[in-house]
Design an enzyme around this catalytic site. Sequence first.
Site, PDB file in Angstrom:
ATOM      1  N   GLU A 156       0.816  -1.219   0.000  1.00 26.07           N
ATOM      2  CA  GLU A 156       0.000   0.000   0.000  1.00 26.07           C
ATOM      3  C   GLU A 156       0.847   1.266   0.000  1.00 26.07           C
ATOM      4  OE1 GLU A 156      -2.779  -0.786  -0.761  1.00 26.07           O
ATOM      5  OE2 GLU A 156      -3.848  -2.131   0.600  1.00 26.07           O
ATOM      6  N   HIS A 181      -2.778   2.560   8.717  1.00 27.95           N
ATOM      7  CA  HIS A 181      -3.827   1.777   8.045  1.00 27.95           C
ATOM      8  C   HIS A 181      -3.962   0.452   8.785  1.00 27.95           C
ATOM      9  CE1 HIS A 181      -6.145  -0.569   5.316  1.00 27.95           C
ATOM     10  NE2 HIS A 181      -5.139  -1.367   5.021  1.00 27.95           N
ATOM     11  N   HIS A 191      -6.806  -3.049   9.823  1.00 28.52           N
ATOM     12  CA  HIS A 191      -8.049  -3.790   9.557  1.00 28.52           C
ATOM     13  C   HIS A 191      -8.737  -4.024  10.901  1.00 28.52           C
ATOM     14  CE1 HIS A 191      -6.065  -5.777   5.736  1.00 28.52           C
ATOM     15  NE2 HIS A 191      -6.068  -4.456   5.695  1.00 28.52           N
ATOM     16  N   TYR A 197     -15.494  13.989  20.324  1.00 31.38           N
ATOM     17  CA  TYR A 197     -14.070  13.868  20.024  1.00 31.38           C
ATOM     18  C   TYR A 197     -13.769  13.577  18.563  1.00 31.38           C
ATOM     19  CZ  TYR A 197     -10.442  14.578  23.456  1.00 31.38           C
ATOM     20  OH  TYR A 197      -9.479  15.140  24.235  1.00 31.38           O
ATOM     21  N   HIS A 233     -12.729  -2.952   3.653  1.00 33.90           N
ATOM     22  CA  HIS A 233     -11.289  -3.115   3.895  1.00 33.90           C
ATOM     23  C   HIS A 233     -10.886  -2.542   5.257  1.00 33.90           C
ATOM     24  CE1 HIS A 233      -6.991  -2.625   1.956  1.00 33.90           C
ATOM     25  NE2 HIS A 233      -6.940  -2.994   3.225  1.00 33.90           N
TER      26      HIS A 233
HETATM   27  O1  LIG Z   1      -3.215  -4.098   5.018  1.00 31.71           O
HETATM   28  C1  LIG Z   1      -2.574  -4.567   4.110  1.00 31.71           C
HETATM   29  C2  LIG Z   1      -3.058  -4.474   2.708  1.00 31.71           C
HETATM   30  O2  LIG Z   1      -4.122  -3.593   2.619  1.00 31.71           O
HETATM   31  C3  LIG Z   1      -1.286  -5.260   4.372  1.00 31.71           C
HETATM   32  O3  LIG Z   1      -0.425  -5.191   3.252  1.00 31.71           O
HETATM   33  P1  LIG Z   1       1.139  -5.117   3.456  1.00 31.71           P
HETATM   34  O4  LIG Z   1       1.534  -6.291   4.336  1.00 31.71           O
HETATM   35  O5  LIG Z   1       1.736  -5.214   2.081  1.00 31.71           O
HETATM   36  O6  LIG Z   1       1.437  -3.808   4.168  1.00 31.71           O
HETATM   37 ZN   LIG Z   2      -5.254  -3.285   4.332  1.00 32.75          ZN
END
Ligand SMILES: O=C(CO)COP(=O)(O)O
Ligand SMILES: [Zn+2]
Length: 207
Positions: free
Chosen positions: A74, A93, A95, A120, A160
Amino acid sequence: MNEQQAREEMVRLGASFFQRGYATGSAGNLSMRLEDGTLLATPTGSCLGELVAERLSKVTPEGEWIGGDKPSKEISFHRAIYQNNPECGAIVHLHCLYLTALSCLEGLDSKNCIRPFTPYVVMRVGDVPVVPYYRPGDPRLGEDLAKLAPNYRAFLLANHGPVVVGKTLREAADNTEELEETARLIFTLGDRPIRYLTDDEVAELRS
Ligand SMILES: O=C(CO)COP(=O)(O)O
Ligand SMILES: [Zn+2]
């Protein structure tokens, strides 16, 4: 913060996310803009709980990999945000569970998927636009984020997870946690009627 301090901060915050369940397996990625403009990023496939300071990836603003392990898939969307937001010094970023659950719902408001009901989020983050679904690593993630980057501090990638910016990695991490807790509140409240903040209440928080 010098480069060594930046590396240690990324390792520490990655471990903190992992230990507290915000990151699992090898999902998610972190980056920081160093003083000379080069980017420090988590390597692709790395577990945020087990980052190694010397192995973090280094990438030029133009995207050339110049050190450490192979960068996150990413990295192109991270670069797109840095290029279009001079204030951005770091990006998170993840998940994480509740924001990722939110990202899977039909009918989100693409201009702001978190209608304010606590102060907040408004004070720290503001509106959170939704980027349409593309597979992880798709260059279109960067193209869409480039357009949104000047005006927002957080984004939700559909189906995502979140992308959150900050002046520092600490600020981006704190804002990510604030958003995750807010998403958790959304699911905790479920179908019960929420008293959303009024326009005046939101305006007061923004002023
Ligand atoms: O969250 C991810 C993809 O969206 C993880 O990917 P990477 O391990 O390449 O950083
Ligand atoms: Zn991701």
